[in-house]
Write an enzyme that holds these catalytic residues in place. Structure first.
Site, PDB file in Angstrom:
ATOM      1  N   ASP A   1       0.859  -1.180   0.000  1.00  0.00           N
ATOM      2  CA  ASP A   1       0.000   0.000   0.000  1.00  0.00           C
ATOM      3  C   ASP A   1       0.899   1.235   0.000  1.00  0.00           C
ATOM      4  OD1 ASP A   1      -1.723   2.108   0.806  1.00  0.00           O
ATOM      5  OD2 ASP A   1      -3.060   0.680   1.781  1.00  0.00           O
TER       6      ASP A   1
ATOM      7  N   GLY B   1      -0.991   6.181   1.689  1.00  0.00           N
ATOM      8  CA  GLY B   1      -1.882   7.334   1.637  1.00  0.00           C
ATOM      9  C   GLY B   1      -3.030   7.255   2.614  1.00  0.00           C
TER      10      GLY B   1
ATOM     11  N   ASP C   1      -8.004  -7.006  -0.269  1.00  0.00           N
ATOM     12  CA  ASP C   1      -7.249  -7.113   0.975  1.00  0.00           C
ATOM     13  C   ASP C   1      -8.125  -6.591   2.099  1.00  0.00           C
ATOM     14  OD1 ASP C   1      -6.072  -4.372   2.347  1.00  0.00           O
ATOM     15  OD2 ASP C   1      -6.612  -4.090   0.236  1.00  0.00           O
TER      16      ASP C   1
ATOM     17  N   CYS D   1     -15.390 -26.939   7.270  1.00  0.00           N
ATOM     18  CA  CYS D   1     -14.038 -26.431   6.998  1.00  0.00           C
ATOM     19  C   CYS D   1     -13.006 -27.523   7.247  1.00  0.00           C
ATOM     20  CB  CYS D   1     -13.767 -25.221   7.899  1.00  0.00           C
ATOM     21  SG  CYS D   1     -12.110 -24.526   7.743  1.00  0.00           S
TER      22      CYS D   1
ATOM     23  N   CYS E   1      -9.659 -26.814   7.532  1.00  0.00           N
ATOM     24  CA  CYS E   1      -8.418 -26.188   7.974  1.00  0.00           C
ATOM     25  C   CYS E   1      -7.834 -26.974   9.160  1.00  0.00           C
ATOM     26  CB  CYS E   1      -8.653 -24.731   8.354  1.00  0.00           C
ATOM     27  SG  CYS E   1      -9.384 -24.463   9.993  1.00  0.00           S
TER      28      CYS E   1
ATOM     29  N   CYS F   1      -9.998 -26.576  12.453  1.00  0.00           N
ATOM     30  CA  CYS F   1     -11.267 -27.306  12.495  1.00  0.00           C
ATOM     31  C   CYS F   1     -11.048 -28.818  12.468  1.00  0.00           C
ATOM     32  CB  CYS F   1     -12.154 -26.873  11.341  1.00  0.00           C
ATOM     33  SG  CYS F   1     -12.787 -25.178  11.520  1.00  0.00           S
TER      34      CYS F   1
ATOM     35  N   HIS G   1      -7.804 -20.091  11.281  1.00  0.00           N
ATOM     36  CA  HIS G   1      -9.062 -20.538  10.696  1.00  0.00           C
ATOM     37  C   HIS G   1      -9.640 -19.471   9.769  1.00  0.00           C
ATOM     38  CE1 HIS G   1     -13.220 -21.757  10.152  1.00  0.00           C
ATOM     39  NE2 HIS G   1     -13.567 -20.552  10.572  1.00  0.00           N
TER      40      HIS G   1
END
Length: 378
Positions: free
Chosen positions: A94, A97, A272, A310, A312, A315, A341
């Site tokens: 970024d 700004g 983002d 999920c 992941c 989980c 997660h």
């Protein structure tokens, strides 16, 4: 596939939505893409390898925070941001700004740039288009953002127009500074930022100016600053279409999962947001049926995963009851697991969106997602 600098390919479309890839020297970014935010050279509460394992192809770093601490020149001496933080894939930075206008004290805007007082130690700085590009070059960013001026969408028409016009002058200066950066432009990309608040004509003028300058990609800036989802979507009904169809379109600072789905439907390729990491640290988990607050007493003996759908690592291993205990006890592991997660959830959502677009099934996927996601919110 990798590219020496930057190559965007659209593999399939479904309505206004696109799926494809951005090939860069440090790796390929699958689009639509979500970039976890690593503001100060870290995605908070996660190791870089775990961020990559979640499916992230690119992360975001921030000029404002890194220029103040530890300093861009120091990061350069230490080998650049990738080596410094142990992340080998692409990084978008970024321009600073937004932060300089929202976090810094005693800012003074002029055509030269923004003079401000650091929120850390009170030191004075000037962030200009040239200095922003220089910092991003020192960090060895893969995708550099032009420096722009952001004003609230509730500002007067004259203020919004003046900020957009100044942002376009700064975009030209950013491009010139980027092109004059020695070897850096031959290895990296630069995106321009469309401004104009919610005004279709201002957005059109901004897009035309950016296209005339020429950028590798184009961001839709100035949204997700309190205008609400309905107003944001109304702007996205026209803003992406004003930008080149053969370049990536990046919606800055967005957002909630249903924001992302709606923006993808309107032609956005990159996102983002701090939401998955910030929410994880405060006890909120994203699930297919909506966000849950793991601090709630009803989870104290709940033996199912955060999200049964999920896969992941969190989980697959721990229960809501255990995570409830960790978060209520203030244990560091609680923030780490909740964040992991959430980042997995966001990256899985992007993978689902890419698959749906490729299968020409985005509308049915999006409608099903919204119906299910809005069904349970706490």
């Amino acid at each position: 596939m990798t590219a020496d600098r930057f190559a965007f390919t659209i593999a399939a479309t479904d309505g206004a939505a696109r799926t494809g890839s951005i090939a860069m020297r440090r790796g390929t970014i699958r689009t639509p893409a979500f970039m976890p935010v690593g503001t100060a050279a870290t995605v908070k509460a996660m190791k870089p390898a775990d961020v990559a394992a979640a499916g992230a192809d690119i992360i975001l770093g921030n000029t404002y925070h890194l220029m103040l601490r530890p300093g861009a020149e120091r990061v350069a001496r230490l080998g650049g941001l990738h080596d410094f933080m142990g992340w080998s894939k692409p990084i978008l930075t970024d321009s600073g700004g937004y932060q300089v206008m929202s976090l810094a004290d005693l800012t003074k805007r002029s055509e030269a740039g923004v003079s401000f007082k650091s929120h850390l130690d009170g030191s004075r700085h000037l962030l200009s288009p040239e200095r922003s590009i220089e910092i991003q070059r020192l960090l060895d960013s893969d995708i550099v953002m032009a420096f722009d001026e952001l004003v609230p969408t509730t500002s007067t028409r004259d203020v919004r127009a003046a900020a957009m016009e100044r942002s376009m002058r700064w975009a030209r200066r950013s491009r010139d500074a980027f092109d004059g950066g020695g070897e850096h432009p031959t290895r990296t990309a630069i995106f321009g930022i469309q401004q104009g608040a919610l005004d279709e004509d201002l957005r059109r003028s901004s897009a035309d100016a950016l296209i005339e300058i020429g950028f590798d990609g184009y961001a839709v800036g100035g949204l997700a600053v309190g205008e609400g989802q309905e107003a944001m979507f109304a702007c996205l009904d026209f803003a992406p279409g004003q930008l080149p169809a053969d370049k990536p379109r990046y919606l800055m600072g967005v957002g909630k999962p249903d924001d992302i789905v709606g923006a993808v439907e309107r032609g956005i390729d990159m996102f983002d947001c701090v939401m998955p990491t910030r929410s994880g640290r405060t006890g909120q988990a994203f699930t297919r049926t909506g966000p849950i607050n793991i601090r709630n007493a009803k989870f104290a003996e709940d033996q199912i995963p955060l999200d049964p759908a999920c896969d992941c690592p969190v989980c697959s291993t721990w229960t809501r009851a255990y995570l409830h205990h960790l978060v209520r006890a203030g244990e560091m592991l609680g923030a780490m697991l909740m964040t992991e997660h959430n980042v997995w959830f966001y990256e899985a959502l992007m993978a689902d969106l890419r698959h749906a677009i490729a299968a020409q099934a985005l509308s049915s996927f999006a409608n099903m997602f919204r119906e299910r996601y809005r069904g349970t919110k706490e």
